[in-house]
Design a protein around this motif. Structure first.
Motif, mmCIF file in Angstrom:
data_model
loop_
_atom_site.group_PDB
_atom_site.id
_atom_site.type_symbol
_atom_site.label_atom_id
_atom_site.label_comp_id
_atom_site.label_asym_id
_atom_site.label_seq_id
_atom_site.Cartn_x
_atom_site.Cartn_y
_atom_site.Cartn_z
ATOM 1 N N PHE A 182 0.860 -1.189 0.000
ATOM 2 C CA PHE A 182 0.000 0.000 0.000
ATOM 3 C C PHE A 182 0.894 1.235 0.000
ATOM 4 O O PHE A 182 1.142 1.845 1.034
ATOM 5 C CB PHE A 182 -0.899 -0.033 1.242
ATOM 6 C CG PHE A 182 -1.887 1.094 1.331
ATOM 7 C CD1 PHE A 182 -2.685 1.454 0.258
ATOM 8 C CD2 PHE A 182 -2.033 1.799 2.523
ATOM 9 C CE1 PHE A 182 -3.598 2.487 0.355
ATOM 10 C CE2 PHE A 182 -2.949 2.839 2.628
ATOM 11 C CZ PHE A 182 -3.730 3.182 1.539
ATOM 12 N N PRO A 183 1.415 1.609 -1.151
ATOM 13 C CA PRO A 183 2.406 2.688 -1.225
ATOM 14 C C PRO A 183 1.922 4.028 -0.675
ATOM 15 O O PRO A 183 2.754 4.867 -0.298
ATOM 16 C CB PRO A 183 2.705 2.782 -2.729
ATOM 17 C CG PRO A 183 2.408 1.424 -3.260
ATOM 18 C CD PRO A 183 1.234 0.949 -2.464
ATOM 19 N N LEU A 184 0.614 4.227 -0.606
ATOM 20 C CA LEU A 184 0.095 5.496 -0.093
ATOM 21 C C LEU A 184 0.252 5.649 1.420
ATOM 22 O O LEU A 184 0.002 6.728 1.955
ATOM 23 C CB LEU A 184 -1.392 5.637 -0.442
ATOM 24 C CG LEU A 184 -1.737 5.991 -1.892
ATOM 25 C CD1 LEU A 184 -3.244 5.953 -2.084
ATOM 26 C CD2 LEU A 184 -1.190 7.358 -2.247
ATOM 27 N N VAL A 227 -5.823 11.479 0.312
ATOM 28 C CA VAL A 227 -5.317 10.208 0.839
ATOM 29 C C VAL A 227 -6.489 9.462 1.463
ATOM 30 O O VAL A 227 -7.470 10.082 1.889
ATOM 31 C CB VAL A 227 -4.198 10.416 1.887
ATOM 32 C CG1 VAL A 227 -3.009 11.141 1.284
ATOM 33 C CG2 VAL A 227 -4.719 11.144 3.127
ATOM 34 N N PRO A 228 -6.417 8.125 1.536
ATOM 35 C CA PRO A 228 -7.534 7.345 2.076
ATOM 36 C C PRO A 228 -7.557 7.325 3.603
ATOM 37 O O PRO A 228 -7.369 6.294 4.244
ATOM 38 C CB PRO A 228 -7.303 5.956 1.483
ATOM 39 C CG PRO A 228 -5.844 5.880 1.270
ATOM 40 C CD PRO A 228 -5.392 7.256 0.924
ATOM 41 N N GLU A 282 -12.002 3.441 1.105
ATOM 42 C CA GLU A 282 -12.537 4.350 0.108
ATOM 43 C C GLU A 282 -11.458 5.388 -0.224
ATOM 44 O O GLU A 282 -10.344 5.319 0.274
ATOM 45 C CB GLU A 282 -13.799 5.030 0.643
ATOM 46 C CG GLU A 282 -14.921 4.042 1.001
ATOM 47 C CD GLU A 282 -16.120 4.712 1.652
ATOM 48 O OE1 GLU A 282 -16.240 5.945 1.605
ATOM 49 O OE2 GLU A 282 -16.940 3.969 2.244
ATOM 50 N N LEU A 283 -11.782 6.335 -1.071
ATOM 51 C CA LEU A 283 -10.865 7.428 -1.428
ATOM 52 C C LEU A 283 -9.567 6.907 -2.036
ATOM 53 O O LEU A 283 -8.485 7.455 -1.815
ATOM 54 C CB LEU A 283 -10.548 8.289 -0.196
ATOM 55 C CG LEU A 283 -11.741 8.888 0.563
ATOM 56 C CD1 LEU A 283 -11.252 9.634 1.815
ATOM 57 C CD2 LEU A 283 -12.540 9.811 -0.330
ATOM 58 N N GLY A 284 -9.661 5.807 -2.765
ATOM 59 C CA GLY A 284 -8.466 5.244 -3.377
ATOM 60 C C GLY A 284 -7.676 4.329 -2.463
ATOM 61 O O GLY A 284 -6.512 4.027 -2.753
ATOM 62 N N GLY A 285 -8.297 3.874 -1.393
ATOM 63 C CA GLY A 285 -7.573 3.055 -0.425
ATOM 64 C C GLY A 285 -7.796 1.567 -0.540
ATOM 65 O O GLY A 285 -7.559 0.824 0.428
ATOM 66 N N GLU A 286 -8.204 1.091 -1.702
ATOM 67 C CA GLU A 286 -8.491 -0.333 -1.857
ATOM 68 C C GLU A 286 -7.259 -1.203 -1.543
ATOM 69 O O GLU A 286 -7.393 -2.311 -1.016
ATOM 70 C CB GLU A 286 -8.984 -0.623 -3.279
ATOM 71 C CG GLU A 286 -10.320 0.013 -3.623
ATOM 72 C CD GLU A 286 -10.206 1.486 -4.012
ATOM 73 O OE1 GLU A 286 -11.253 2.132 -4.197
ATOM 74 O OE2 GLU A 286 -9.051 1.995 -4.121
ATOM 75 N N GLY A 287 -6.089 -0.688 -1.852
ATOM 76 C CA GLY A 287 -4.877 -1.444 -1.569
ATOM 77 C C GLY A 287 -4.613 -1.653 -0.093
ATOM 78 O O GLY A 287 -3.796 -2.501 0.288
ATOM 79 N N ASN A 288 -5.311 -0.911 0.728
ATOM 80 C CA ASN A 288 -5.133 -1.038 2.171
ATOM 81 C C ASN A 288 -5.676 -2.358 2.708
ATOM 82 O O ASN A 288 -5.318 -2.780 3.801
ATOM 83 C CB ASN A 288 -5.823 0.131 2.881
ATOM 84 C CG ASN A 288 -5.154 0.507 4.185
ATOM 85 O OD1 ASN A 288 -4.107 -0.032 4.532
ATOM 86 N ND2 ASN A 288 -5.745 1.437 4.898
ATOM 87 N N VAL A 289 -6.568 -3.020 1.953
ATOM 88 C CA VAL A 289 -7.143 -4.289 2.410
ATOM 89 C C VAL A 289 -6.038 -5.319 2.618
ATOM 90 O O VAL A 289 -5.919 -5.925 3.687
ATOM 91 C CB VAL A 289 -8.195 -4.798 1.409
ATOM 92 C CG1 VAL A 289 -8.684 -6.184 1.820
ATOM 93 C CG2 VAL A 289 -9.362 -3.821 1.312
ATOM 94 N N ALA A 290 -5.214 -5.515 1.613
ATOM 95 C CA ALA A 290 -4.124 -6.488 1.720
ATOM 96 C C ALA A 290 -3.107 -6.066 2.775
ATOM 97 O O ALA A 290 -2.581 -6.901 3.516
ATOM 98 C CB ALA A 290 -3.436 -6.661 0.374
ATOM 99 N N ALA A 291 -2.840 -4.764 2.859
ATOM 100 C CA ALA A 291 -1.877 -4.274 3.842
ATOM 101 C C ALA A 291 -2.369 -4.536 5.264
ATOM 102 O O ALA A 291 -1.599 -4.945 6.141
ATOM 103 C CB ALA A 291 -1.631 -2.788 3.625
ATOM 104 N N MET A 292 -3.658 -4.299 5.499
ATOM 105 C CA MET A 292 -4.199 -4.535 6.841
ATOM 106 C C MET A 292 -4.250 -6.028 7.167
ATOM 107 O O MET A 292 -4.037 -6.418 8.326
ATOM 108 C CB MET A 292 -5.584 -3.908 6.964
ATOM 109 C CG MET A 292 -5.551 -2.396 7.079
ATOM 110 S SD MET A 292 -7.186 -1.687 7.428
ATOM 111 C CE MET A 292 -6.720 0.047 7.687
#
Length: 260
Positions: free
Chosen positions: A44-46, A250-251, A194-204
């Motif tokens: 999750f590079p963000l 940012v998400p 949300e807000l472009g944070g879909e990649g956070n699922v795998a990170a979490m």
């Protein structure tokens, strides 16, 4: 913030306060924190942008609360490791008589806070060893420094994501805000997918298997529920990066709301 009972400093397991410090460019972290932080960043590079945006939101929110809203008391729950422009530094620069209570129960956070978070002579800074899951204990300890009959700004930045149950998280907010008078404020941020944070699922998912404490995201509706009974300050619920400033989204939700 760790759960009460988990009191030791285990340098072999990544901990949120230290990983957050790593992402912000600090030095109060260990190899396990840096390794986990690098994996999360890869997934999750963000996340580094989120960490920096959350910290910048803190400065803008405290500036608004002290300079525009006239708040002179701050209850900062989930302090994290001290960096630059902490709550008391921003508030006391604007109003030296400001009183600030920092709350955390991570032993490393508390050790650093007592050493680094000093106060102006006119104001006061205190540190409470308490768990966000126990708002009654927080309020009881805070009364030694804050006058809860006068308006208080409650800061809950990136902390309710560690209270996994929705009802419990809402209960924390309602208990704290129910104990402070009208004219008080809540400043809050929370991660989202949300807000472009879909990649956070795998990170979490990685985080919850390999680090501590466990974390979750919330939707805009779930975040809005924390503000029930409060009056959001313009611009309302937005990406924390875009609260009263122009910056890339940012998400991470952010909002400041007033108790009527």
């Amino acid at each position: 913030m760790t759960r009460r009972g988990d009191r030791g400093i285990d340098t072999t397991v990544a901990h949120n306060a230290r990983v957050w410090n790593y992402w912000l460019g600090g030095k109060d972290n260990y190899s396990a924190d840096r390794a986990a932080g690098d994996v999360v960043h890869g997934l999750f590079p963000l996340i580094v942008d989120v960490a920096r945006a959350d910290r910048a939101f803190l400065g803008r929110a405290v500036h608004f609360l002290a300079a525009e809203a006239g708040i002179r008391q701050f209850l900062d729950i989930g302090t994290g490791l001290p960096t630059a422009a902490n709550t008391h530094e921003v508030a006391q620069t604007l109003a030296p008589e400001s009183r600030i209570v920092y709350v955390d129960n991570d032993p490393l956070v508390l050790a650093h806070a007592r050493a680094l978070l000093t106060s102006t002579p006119q104001g006061r800074t205190a540190y409470v060893d308490a768990d966000a899951h126990d708002p009654a204990a927080i309020l009881d300890a805070a009364q030694g420094t804050l006058d809860l009959d006068r308006p208080v700004a409650v800061m809950m930045l990136g902390i309710l994501n560690f209270v996994l149950d929705d009802a419990d998280a809402r209960g924390v907010v309602s208990t704290i805000m129910g104990a402070v008078p009208p004219g008080s404020f809540l400043a809050i941020t929370h991660p989202t997918t949300e807000l472009g944070g879909e990649g956070n699922v795998a990170a979490m998912e990685f985080w919850n298997k390999n680090a501590t404490p466990p974390i979750r995201a919330r939707s805009s509706a779930e975040f809005a529920a924390f503000l029930d009974g409060l009056e959001p300050v313009e611009p309302g619920i937005v990406s924390c990066a875009r609260w009263r400033t122009e910056a890339p989204t940012v998400p991470q939700f952010g909002a400041v709301a007033r108790k009527p």
